[in-house]
Design a protein around this motif. Structure first.
Motif, PDB file in Angstrom:
ATOM      1  N   PHE A 125       0.805  -1.214   0.000  1.00 52.56           N
ATOM      2  CA  PHE A 125       0.000   0.000   0.000  1.00 52.56           C
ATOM      3  C   PHE A 125       0.845   1.274   0.000  1.00 52.56           C
ATOM      4  CE2 PHE A 125      -2.748  -3.264   1.622  1.00 52.56           C
ATOM      5  CZ  PHE A 125      -4.022  -2.927   1.198  1.00 52.56           C
ATOM      6  N   GLU A 126       2.115   1.147   0.366  1.00 54.03           N
ATOM      7  CA  GLU A 126       2.925   2.330   0.622  1.00 54.03           C
ATOM      8  C   GLU A 126       3.015   3.234  -0.603  1.00 54.03           C
ATOM      9  OE1 GLU A 126       6.228   1.855   4.094  1.00 54.03           O
ATOM     10  OE2 GLU A 126       6.691   0.949   2.176  1.00 54.03           O
ATOM     11  N   ALA A 127       2.773   4.524  -0.363  1.00 61.40           N
ATOM     12  CA  ALA A 127       2.931   5.528  -1.416  1.00 61.40           C
ATOM     13  C   ALA A 127       3.905   6.612  -0.980  1.00 61.40           C
ATOM     14  CB  ALA A 127       1.582   6.138  -1.769  1.00 61.40           C
ATOM     15  N   LEU A 128       4.242   6.640   0.331  1.00 63.56           N
ATOM     16  CA  LEU A 128       5.186   7.605   0.908  1.00 63.56           C
ATOM     17  C   LEU A 128       4.794   9.025   0.511  1.00 63.56           C
ATOM     18  CD1 LEU A 128       8.452   5.513   0.444  1.00 63.56           C
ATOM     19  CD2 LEU A 128       6.983   5.678   2.457  1.00 63.56           C
ATOM     20  N   HIS A 129       5.697   9.773  -0.118  1.00 59.67           N
ATOM     21  CA  HIS A 129       5.398  11.166  -0.435  1.00 59.67           C
ATOM     22  C   HIS A 129       4.342  11.302  -1.540  1.00 59.67           C
ATOM     23  CE1 HIS A 129       8.602   9.865  -3.162  1.00 59.67           C
ATOM     24  NE2 HIS A 129       8.159  10.759  -4.021  1.00 59.67           N
ATOM     25  N   GLN A 130       3.947  10.167  -2.154  1.00 61.00           N
ATOM     26  CA  GLN A 130       2.949  10.206  -3.223  1.00 61.00           C
ATOM     27  C   GLN A 130       1.510  10.114  -2.688  1.00 61.00           C
ATOM     28  OE1 GLN A 130       3.366  10.611  -6.615  1.00 61.00           O
ATOM     29  NE2 GLN A 130       5.476  11.128  -6.083  1.00 61.00           N
ATOM     30  N   VAL A 131       1.353  10.036  -1.357  1.00 63.79           N
ATOM     31  CA  VAL A 131       0.011   9.853  -0.771  1.00 63.79           C
ATOM     32  C   VAL A 131      -0.960  10.894  -1.291  1.00 63.79           C
ATOM     33  CG1 VAL A 131      -1.316  10.050   1.358  1.00 63.79           C
ATOM     34  CG2 VAL A 131       0.725   8.662   1.321  1.00 63.79           C
ATOM     35  N   GLN A 132      -0.593  12.162  -1.194  1.00 64.51           N
ATOM     36  CA  GLN A 132      -1.507  13.227  -1.592  1.00 64.51           C
ATOM     37  C   GLN A 132      -1.687  13.263  -3.106  1.00 64.51           C
ATOM     38  OE1 GLN A 132      -3.520  14.795   0.217  1.00 64.51           O
ATOM     39  NE2 GLN A 132      -4.310  16.238  -1.311  1.00 64.51           N
ATOM     40  N   ASN A 133      -0.610  12.994  -3.851  1.00 59.80           N
ATOM     41  CA  ASN A 133      -0.714  12.989  -5.315  1.00 59.80           C
ATOM     42  C   ASN A 133      -1.681  11.907  -5.798  1.00 59.80           C
ATOM     43  OD1 ASN A 133       1.125  15.037  -5.417  1.00 59.80           O
ATOM     44  ND2 ASN A 133       2.876  13.748  -5.931  1.00 59.80           N
ATOM     45  N   GLN A 134      -1.573  10.712  -5.178  1.00 63.01           N
ATOM     46  CA  GLN A 134      -2.472   9.633  -5.577  1.00 63.01           C
ATOM     47  C   GLN A 134      -3.916   9.948  -5.192  1.00 63.01           C
ATOM     48  OE1 GLN A 134      -1.354   5.651  -4.613  1.00 63.01           O
ATOM     49  NE2 GLN A 134       0.680   5.811  -5.527  1.00 63.01           N
ATOM     50  N   HIS A 135      -4.092  10.549  -4.009  1.00 67.96           N
ATOM     51  CA  HIS A 135      -5.441  10.951  -3.600  1.00 67.96           C
ATOM     52  C   HIS A 135      -6.031  11.908  -4.634  1.00 67.96           C
ATOM     53  CE1 HIS A 135      -8.810  12.625  -1.433  1.00 67.96           C
ATOM     54  NE2 HIS A 135      -8.253  13.820  -1.453  1.00 67.96           N
ATOM     55  N   PHE A 136      -5.256  12.894  -5.056  1.00 63.68           N
ATOM     56  CA  PHE A 136      -5.746  13.888  -6.026  1.00 63.68           C
ATOM     57  C   PHE A 136      -6.080  13.216  -7.357  1.00 63.68           C
ATOM     58  CE2 PHE A 136      -5.023  16.896  -9.489  1.00 63.68           C
ATOM     59  CZ  PHE A 136      -5.875  17.931  -9.117  1.00 63.68           C
ATOM     60  N   GLN A 137      -5.215  12.319  -7.803  1.00 62.13           N
ATOM     61  CA  GLN A 137      -5.407  11.639  -9.089  1.00 62.13           C
ATOM     62  C   GLN A 137      -6.709  10.830  -9.109  1.00 62.13           C
ATOM     63  OE1 GLN A 137      -2.200   8.921  -9.914  1.00 62.13           O
ATOM     64  NE2 GLN A 137      -3.335   7.840 -11.510  1.00 62.13           N
ATOM     65  N   PHE A 138      -6.956  10.044  -8.031  1.00 63.68           N
ATOM     66  CA  PHE A 138      -8.141   9.191  -8.018  1.00 63.68           C
ATOM     67  C   PHE A 138      -9.391   9.971  -7.618  1.00 63.68           C
ATOM     68  CE2 PHE A 138      -4.657   6.014  -7.136  1.00 63.68           C
ATOM     69  CZ  PHE A 138      -4.618   5.553  -8.444  1.00 63.68           C
ATOM     70  N   LYS A 139      -9.212  11.052  -6.879  1.00 64.48           N
ATOM     71  CA  LYS A 139     -10.363  11.919  -6.570  1.00 64.48           C
ATOM     72  C   LYS A 139     -10.921  12.530  -7.851  1.00 64.48           C
ATOM     73  CE  LYS A 139      -9.668  15.974  -4.853  1.00 64.48           C
ATOM     74  NZ  LYS A 139      -9.271  17.078  -3.960  1.00 64.48           N
ATOM     75  N   GLU A 140     -10.038  12.851  -8.804  1.00 68.87           N
ATOM     76  CA  GLU A 140     -10.492  13.413 -10.079  1.00 68.87           C
ATOM     77  C   GLU A 140     -11.400  12.430 -10.803  1.00 68.87           C
ATOM     78  OE1 GLU A 140      -9.955  16.539 -11.622  1.00 68.87           O
ATOM     79  OE2 GLU A 140      -9.448  16.964  -9.527  1.00 68.87           O
ATOM     80  N   LYS A 141     -11.111  11.128 -10.707  1.00 67.76           N
ATOM     81  CA  LYS A 141     -11.974  10.127 -11.347  1.00 67.76           C
ATOM     82  C   LYS A 141     -13.335  10.056 -10.658  1.00 67.76           C
ATOM     83  CE  LYS A 141      -8.678   7.017 -13.548  1.00 67.76           C
ATOM     84  NZ  LYS A 141      -8.382   5.594 -13.845  1.00 67.76           N
ATOM     85  N   ILE A 142     -13.333  10.207  -9.316  1.00 70.26           N
ATOM     86  CA  ILE A 142     -14.619  10.232  -8.608  1.00 70.26           C
ATOM     87  C   ILE A 142     -15.379  11.503  -8.983  1.00 70.26           C
ATOM     88  CG2 ILE A 142     -15.752  10.158  -6.354  1.00 70.26           C
ATOM     89  CD1 ILE A 142     -13.344   8.682  -5.250  1.00 70.26           C
ATOM     90  N   HIS A 143     -14.648  12.622  -9.132  1.00 73.61           N
ATOM     91  CA  HIS A 143     -15.276  13.854  -9.624  1.00 73.61           C
ATOM     92  C   HIS A 143     -16.010  13.598 -10.946  1.00 73.61           C
ATOM     93  CE1 HIS A 143     -13.812  16.378  -6.545  1.00 73.61           C
ATOM     94  NE2 HIS A 143     -12.752  16.915  -7.126  1.00 73.61           N
ATOM     95  N   ASP A 144     -15.364  12.870 -11.861  1.00 69.80           N
ATOM     96  CA  ASP A 144     -15.986  12.595 -13.157  1.00 69.80           C
ATOM     97  C   ASP A 144     -17.316  11.875 -12.981  1.00 69.80           C
ATOM     98  OD1 ASP A 144     -13.906  13.758 -14.537  1.00 69.80           O
ATOM     99  OD2 ASP A 144     -12.867  11.873 -14.962  1.00 69.80           O
ATOM    100  N   PHE A 145     -17.329  10.872 -12.075  1.00 70.20           N
ATOM    101  CA  PHE A 145     -18.589  10.169 -11.830  1.00 70.20           C
ATOM    102  C   PHE A 145     -19.626  11.111 -11.237  1.00 70.20           C
ATOM    103  CE2 PHE A 145     -21.323   8.385  -8.549  1.00 70.20           C
ATOM    104  CZ  PHE A 145     -22.118   7.547  -9.322  1.00 70.20           C
TER     105      PHE A 145
END
Length: 613
Positions: free
Chosen positions: A281-301
């Motif tokens: 699961f580890e994303a380290l410093h990418q935690v927020q970047n990944q959240h933003f990336q996948f949140k955009e897909k939820i935004h689309d829905f």
């Protein structure tokens, strides 16, 4: 019953020498439920300690599952490989190879159907030797009996043929589906040390679904009467025989330990909390970047689902979710819905600028996706494609206009750079898409929507996605995967895109969902009647600061618990974006506590205890 929390440091625990460890579970190479995650995620840690030559898994062979999870062996030179060859020569359909997961452990798989010609004889001896009457024509019990017979024969042959000469054998059985060989091993006095883990008592699950005060009434149940009432007596008898036959009996939480005492008649020797392979699961410093990336897909829905009726500010929108098996009471869906209705009122009274979209991800029978939901999604994708065409056309023409200018440059009218055809196409698409109907609550056409408890609550509470509601609800009665046309991502990506997980279970032996949230950098709410929540409240200080919110369902009644849950959600809604980001990083850091490299020590203690006994 003890977690043995402080008795020894992990560094002091020694793996028994010259010992083969077999873990036997119905969900080895067979993805059914939560035990699959327990076993699979623990493999790398187990192999690191035991070595691939001493650690083996045993499970059932089902061709479709094996095609995706199993890689047949070519080398049968190990003692276990030789035993498999001998079993094959005796006519058993047994397979030896590797499980295609991290660590690539060696596995032995038995085809239950291959001994169905002996099923009558197998059941006869189960009744004669263990006094357990297995009914006819029960598909699961037939497979369990056939599998158990083959596992016992394999272990008997392995120990009796001196293939493991000089090695001790520990057999760790998980759940009743794997436990039927245990009384046979003890009856034949095989030189095998047995550990049995129940991850939940079947009778406890049934009772909790039908009794709001299940834990209060535990000491007063008659297991035999209740098992007969629910028509699960053979399964409960297998559970009891497995628990009493083990040298070391364990379960996953102190809460389930209480069930075992009263329903299985034996108090567990140890608690083995469930961990995760956090490295996955580890994303380290990418935690927020990944959240933003996948949140955009939820935004689309969300845009496709809601904006055809009305819009709201996505920059001030939070995504909550709950997921799991559809057990309305046990999983706390009833409490979650009540708390969301209260949260809606609190946010309206506070004139909050925020919007909450809360997803219910579970599994219910349905005919198909709701046609209107699919149509809206397709229409907004058409609008997006036209916008991309316009962007490309305007970009190209603007660039040409700029570079061709002589002298003073005046910014052109961008509307003039768009063809009438594209303007008309966009207008028609938007007009076709827009609707005066309220956004749908449920994304699918349910087979029996009039009796669905989630839908009935939402209708009664008038929490039906009105424009003025601050809390919107999307009920998705299927699990999320990349093939899903609405979200187009897998479940773990969806989790990372959300802001808060809600799992206030009334009955949950452990509960992986809040732990998976934690490992994904997502705060979550669970209850102290879930094994995970009980463990956190006992052993982790300042857990709220690390994104683990625990509501009290032991002493609070339903309405007080609903108010506590609503208040936690309301405080979360009031957090600043900076505070939520900081909490996200705290979550991922806190998840390291639950890595198998730490929690695996409980298993090591159980194995040492089995050898001593």
């Amino acid at each position: 019953m003890t977690t043995d929390k402080n008795s020894a440091d992990a560094s002091e625990i020694r793996i028994p020498e010259n010992t083969f460890l077999f873990e036997i579970a119905w969900e080895v190479c067979n993805q059914v439920g939560g035990i699959y995650t327990v076993i699979r995620s623990k493999v790398p840690s187990a192999i690191e300690k035991w070595g691939v030559e001493n650690y083996f898994l045993i499970g059932p062979y089902f061709e479709e599952q094996a095609a995706a999870h199993f890689d047949p062996a070519t080398d049968f030179s190990t003692p276990v490989g030789k035993a498999v060859l001998e079993m094959q020569e005796r006519g058993f359909d047994v397979h030896y190879g590797q499980w295609i997961v991290s660590g690539r452990p060696n596995v032995v798989l038995f085809n239950p159907f291959s001994v169905y010609d002996k099923l009558g004889e197998i059941k006869h001896f189960v009744l004669q030797d263990y006094h357990i009457a297995l009914p006819g024509q029960d598909e699961l019990l037939d497979k369990v009996a056939a599998f158990g017979f083959q596992v016992k024969e394999f272990l008997r042959f392995l120990c009796g043929a001196e293939l493991c000469s000089g090695h001790k054998v520990i057999a760790h059985f998980h759940e009743w589906m794997a436990g039927l060989p245990i009384p046979g091993i003890r009856k034949e006095n095989l030189d095998i040390k047995i550990v049995f883990t129940t991850h939940a008592t079947l009778l406890g699950r049934y009772l909790a679904m039908n009794d709001n005060r299940f834990y209060d009434h535990l000491p007063f149940y008659n297991w035999e009467v209740e098992a007969t009432n629910f028509n699960v007596k053979p399964i409960v008898e297998i559970e009891r025989a497995s628990a009493h036959g083990a040298h070391v009996f364990t379960t996953v939480s102190e809460l389930t330990g209480r069930e075992c005492t009263h329903l299985l008649g034996r108090t567990p020797d140890m608690i083995l909390p469930n961990g995760l392979n956090i490295e996955r699961f580890e994303a380290l410093h990418q935690v927020q970047n990944q959240h933003f990336q996948f949140k955009e897909k939820i935004h689309d829905f969300v845009m496709g689902h809601f904006f055809q009726s009305y819009s709201f500010d996505l920059d001030n929108t939070l995504y909550f979710f709950t997921s799991g098996r559809y057990e309305y009471h046990n999983k706390g869906y009833d409490l979650t819905l009540e708390a969301l209705a209260r949260l809606n009122y609190k946010m309206q009274q506070a004139n909050s600028k925020m919007t909450v979209v809360s997803f219910f991800i579970t599994k219910q029978p349905y005919y198909s996706f709701n046609p209107e939901v699919l149509h809206s999604k397709a229409m907004i994708e058409d609008i997006q494609r036209v916008c991309e065409e316009i962007k490309t056309q305007v970009g190209r023409r603007l660039y040409t206009d700029i570079t061709a200018t002589n002298g003073t440059y005046d910014f052109p009218d961008l509307k003039e750079m768009v063809d009438d055809y594209l303007r008309l196409k966009l207008r028609r698409n938007v007009q076709t898409w827009k609707s005066k109907n309220l956004p749908k609550i449920v994304t699918h056409t349910l087979i029996d929507d009039s009796k669905d408890q989630i839908l009935n609550f939402l209708r009664t509470a008038n929490l039906v996605n009105n424009e003025h509601d601050k809390v919107k609800v999307v009920y998705h009665p299927d699990f999320i995967s990349t093939s899903n046309p609405l979200f187009k991502m897998d479940y773990n990506q969806f989790v990372r895109g959300c802001h808060l997980g809600i799992f206030p279970s009334m009955y949950e032996p452990w509960g992986y969902t809040p732990l998976e949230c934690l490992a994904s950098g997502l705060p979550s709410i669970t209850s102290n009647l879930a094994g995970f929540g009980d463990y956190v409240s006992r052993y982790i200080q300042d857990h709220e600061k690390q994104g683990m919110f625990i509501i009290d369902r032991k002493s609070n009644d339903f309405h007080r618990a609903a108010e506590e849950l609503a208040e936690i959600m309301f405080r979360f809604v009031g957090m600043t974006r900076r505070e939520r980001i900081a909490l996200r990083y705290q979550c991922e850091e806190a998840s390291l506590h639950f890595d198998w490299s730490n929690l695996g020590e409980y298993y090591d203690k159980a194995y040492n205890l089995a050898v001593e006994r």
